[in-house]
Design a protein around this motif. Structure first.
Motif, PDB file in Angstrom:
ATOM      1  N   VAL A 152      12.264  26.442  41.056  1.00  0.00           N
ATOM      2  CA  VAL A 152      13.320  25.968  40.170  1.00  0.00           C
ATOM      3  C   VAL A 152      12.915  26.247  38.724  1.00  0.00           C
ATOM      4  CG1 VAL A 152      14.151  24.161  41.719  1.00  0.00           C
ATOM      5  CG2 VAL A 152      12.366  23.631  40.081  1.00  0.00           C
ATOM      6  N   THR A 201      13.702  24.550  34.945  1.00  0.00           N
ATOM      7  CA  THR A 201      14.302  23.398  34.275  1.00  0.00           C
ATOM      8  C   THR A 201      15.123  23.841  33.082  1.00  0.00           C
ATOM      9  OG1 THR A 201      12.457  23.058  32.737  1.00  0.00           O
ATOM     10  CG2 THR A 201      12.284  22.000  34.921  1.00  0.00           C
ATOM     11  N   GLU A 202      15.899  22.904  32.519  1.00  0.00           N
ATOM     12  CA  GLU A 202      16.684  23.207  31.321  1.00  0.00           C
ATOM     13  C   GLU A 202      15.791  23.639  30.167  1.00  0.00           C
ATOM     14  OE1 GLU A 202      18.999  19.692  30.573  1.00  0.00           O
ATOM     15  OE2 GLU A 202      20.531  20.267  32.029  1.00  0.00           O
ATOM     16  N   GLU A 203      14.527  23.180  30.173  1.00  0.00           N
ATOM     17  CA  GLU A 203      13.582  23.542  29.123  1.00  0.00           C
ATOM     18  C   GLU A 203      12.915  24.889  29.394  1.00  0.00           C
ATOM     19  OE1 GLU A 203      13.396  20.451  30.723  1.00  0.00           O
ATOM     20  OE2 GLU A 203      14.561  19.483  29.139  1.00  0.00           O
ATOM     21  N   GLU A 256      10.939  25.602  32.031  1.00  0.00           N
ATOM     22  CA  GLU A 256       9.724  25.502  32.832  1.00  0.00           C
ATOM     23  C   GLU A 256      10.027  25.928  34.265  1.00  0.00           C
ATOM     24  OE1 GLU A 256       7.824  21.647  32.505  1.00  0.00           O
ATOM     25  OE2 GLU A 256       8.637  21.413  30.488  1.00  0.00           O
ATOM     26  N   GLU A 257       9.104  26.684  34.870  1.00  0.00           N
ATOM     27  CA  GLU A 257       9.289  27.160  36.239  1.00  0.00           C
ATOM     28  C   GLU A 257       8.329  26.456  37.182  1.00  0.00           C
ATOM     29  OE1 GLU A 257       9.374  31.373  36.817  1.00  0.00           O
ATOM     30  OE2 GLU A 257      10.353  31.717  34.881  1.00  0.00           O
ATOM     31  N   TYR A 258       8.863  26.056  38.343  1.00  0.00           N
ATOM     32  CA  TYR A 258       8.065  25.444  39.396  1.00  0.00           C
ATOM     33  C   TYR A 258       8.343  26.205  40.681  1.00  0.00           C
ATOM     34  CZ  TYR A 258       7.564  21.641  36.059  1.00  0.00           C
ATOM     35  OH  TYR A 258       7.288  20.906  34.937  1.00  0.00           O
ATOM     36  N   SER A 313      15.622  17.961  46.240  1.00  0.00           N
ATOM     37  CA  SER A 313      16.500  17.566  45.139  1.00  0.00           C
ATOM     38  C   SER A 313      16.926  16.115  45.314  1.00  0.00           C
ATOM     39  CB  SER A 313      17.744  18.461  45.122  1.00  0.00           C
ATOM     40  OG  SER A 313      18.675  17.982  44.175  1.00  0.00           O
TER      41      SER A 313
END
Length: 176
Positions: free
Chosen positions: A4, A6-8, A10-12, A19
């Motif tokens: 995923v 994030t809106e910022e 950042e990747e995970y 979810s």
């Protein structure tokens, strides 16, 4: 899923992604409906939101345990009715002042949950998804209105729990 973002930005990455959002938000909004078959999308259209849990988590001071009449109590159901259908109507109408709640005295079951004789408790109420839907737009931007309502309901649930767990509000050190 491979991961995923994030809106910022950042990747995970992971083999499995979990979810906490609704299936509609997860699959249709976050992943995108173009990634799914028409059969799956029809199934999503038939789904209805279920109730969600509003939980107040409490960290209580060392004096709280001595106020309890019974240290064997763990989960206490607090209801204004024996009529489950009436309780469901209150829940669906957002009448949180009447809908049943559960006060859970976690430290009565496991004293290791808090150090120095402190106490962990919680108050739970199942609420209608529809009630909180009106805060979606404010939650995406200015969250003040959403947080104000969460605090109002948390305070009210604590007052209701005090009917059977007296003085709990006087011992709160942490409220989440």
């Amino acid at each position: 899923a491979a991961g995923v973002v994030t809106e910022e930005g950042e990747e995970y990455h992971a083999h499995v992604i979990v979810s906490n959002a609704s299936p509609q938000s997860t699959f249709l909004d976050m992943v995108g409906k173009q990634k799914f078959s028409s059969r799956f999308l029809r199934r999503m259209d038939r789904m209805e939101p279920s109730g969600s849990a509003f939980i107040v988590r409490l960290g209580l001071d060392a004096g709280f345990a001595s106020t309890l009449a019974n240290r064997d109590d763990f989960e206490i159901f607090i209801s204004d009715t024996y009529d489950h259908d009436q309780d469901q109507r209150w829940r669906m109408n957002g009448d949180h002042e009447k809908t049943s709640i559960i006060a859970t005295l976690y430290s009565n079951a496991d004293t290791s949950l808090a150090k120095n004789n402190k106490f962990v408790a919680g108050i739970l109420q199942v609420q209608s998804y529809e009630y909180w839907k009106k805060y979606e737009s404010s939650y995406a931007g200015n969250k003040a209105e959403y947080y104000k309502e969460k605090q109002r309901i948390a305070d009210m649930l604590i007052r209701r729990a005090e009917r059977v767990v007296p003085h709990i509000s006087k011992h709160i050190e942490v409220l989440d």
